[in-house]
Write a protein that holds these residues in place. Structure first.
Motif, short mmCIF file in Angstrom:
data_model
loop_
_atom_site.label_atom_id
_atom_site.label_comp_id
_atom_site.label_asym_id
_atom_site.label_seq_id
_atom_site.Cartn_x
_atom_site.Cartn_y
_atom_site.Cartn_z
N ASP A 1 0.87 -1.18 0.00
CA ASP A 1 0.00 0.00 0.00
C ASP A 1 0.91 1.23 0.00
O ASP A 1 2.14 1.13 -0.18
N HIS A 2 0.31 2.39 0.21
CA HIS A 2 1.10 3.63 0.17
C HIS A 2 2.18 3.66 1.26
O HIS A 2 3.24 4.22 1.07
N ARG B 1 -2.99 7.37 -1.12
CA ARG B 1 -3.55 6.52 -0.05
C ARG B 1 -4.53 5.49 -0.62
O ARG B 1 -5.41 5.84 -1.41
N TYR C 1 -5.02 -1.41 2.21
CA TYR C 1 -4.09 -2.56 2.08
C TYR C 1 -4.76 -3.90 1.76
O TYR C 1 -4.15 -4.72 1.08
N CYS D 1 3.11 -2.99 4.03
CA CYS D 1 2.30 -1.81 4.39
C CYS D 1 3.13 -0.99 5.37
O CYS D 1 4.35 -1.18 5.44
N ALA D 2 2.53 -0.09 6.10
CA ALA D 2 3.33 0.76 6.98
C ALA D 2 3.98 -0.05 8.11
O ALA D 2 5.14 0.14 8.43
N SER D 3 3.20 -0.97 8.68
CA SER D 3 3.69 -1.77 9.81
C SER D 3 3.95 -3.22 9.46
O SER D 3 4.61 -3.93 10.22
N GLY E 1 -1.25 -4.97 8.89
CA GLY E 1 -2.52 -5.01 8.14
C GLY E 1 -2.48 -6.03 7.02
O GLY E 1 -3.40 -6.86 6.88
N ARG F 1 7.38 1.52 7.38
CA ARG F 1 7.71 2.59 8.32
C ARG F 1 8.49 2.05 9.52
O ARG F 1 8.71 2.77 10.49
#
Ligand SMILES: O=C[C@H](O)[C@H](O)[C@H](O)COP(=O)(O)O
Length: 151
Positions: free
Chosen positions: A8-9, A39, A42, A65-67, A70, A109
């Motif tokens: 995802d973004h 944006r 996910y 994804c960011a973490s 998700g 991230r």
């Protein structure tokens, strides 16, 4: 191997580094997006890579994804997809060797490009050991999958 990649973004900035690591090992990348930091949701992208695994079009998937959380949750809702979040190299190879993990989830991230590339290499170089106890445990996981279908 053919390796699906989807993000995802939040995972997009890491994706190019992951692709580089996959290709450097001589594997083929099937890129299910995204292709910008706009944006998105996910589950839509975890699903694309998961379907490719289910159809046997790829042998492994890498989801970002960011973490990593998700995409991991979404991927593990799909039959035949065995996903794990790994932010260290031990988990990345042991997850394959012991648990037959076929989808690696990363947090864009959370980790930087160099660690991500090492994790990707550990994941792709590993094989399911299939020893009796690992096979027995994997079959118990598959039994849970079958049961979930009936509930
Ligand atoms: O687990 C969820 C993922 O890490 C997403 O990448 C994250 O929630 C995206 O957050 P946002 O839409 O606030 O950028």
């Amino acid at each position: 191997m053919r390796v699906a990649i989807a993000c995802d973004h939040g995972g997009f900035p890491l994706k190019a580094h992951v692709i580089e690591a996959v290709r450097s090992l001589g594997h083929e990348v099937v890129d299910f997006g995204v292709f910008s930091e706009e944006r998105v949701d996910y589950p839509d992208f975890a699903e694309k890579a998961g379907r490719a695994l289910q159809r046997g079009e790829v042998e492994r998937a890498i989801l970002i994804c960011a973490s990593g959380i998700g995409v991991n949750i979404a991927a593990n809702k799909m039959r035949g997809v065995y996903a794990g979040v790994c932010h260290d190299t031990y988990s990345a190879h042991q997850g394959v060797e012991h648990d037959n993990m076929n989808a690696l989830c990363l947090g864009g991230r959370i980790i930087g490009p160099e660690l991500a590339k090492e994790i990707v290499r550990a994941f792709l170089n590993a094989k399911f050991l299939g020893e009796d106890r690992y096979q027995r445990r994997f079959e118990k996981v598959q039994a849970l999958e079958e049961e979930a279908k009936r509930r």
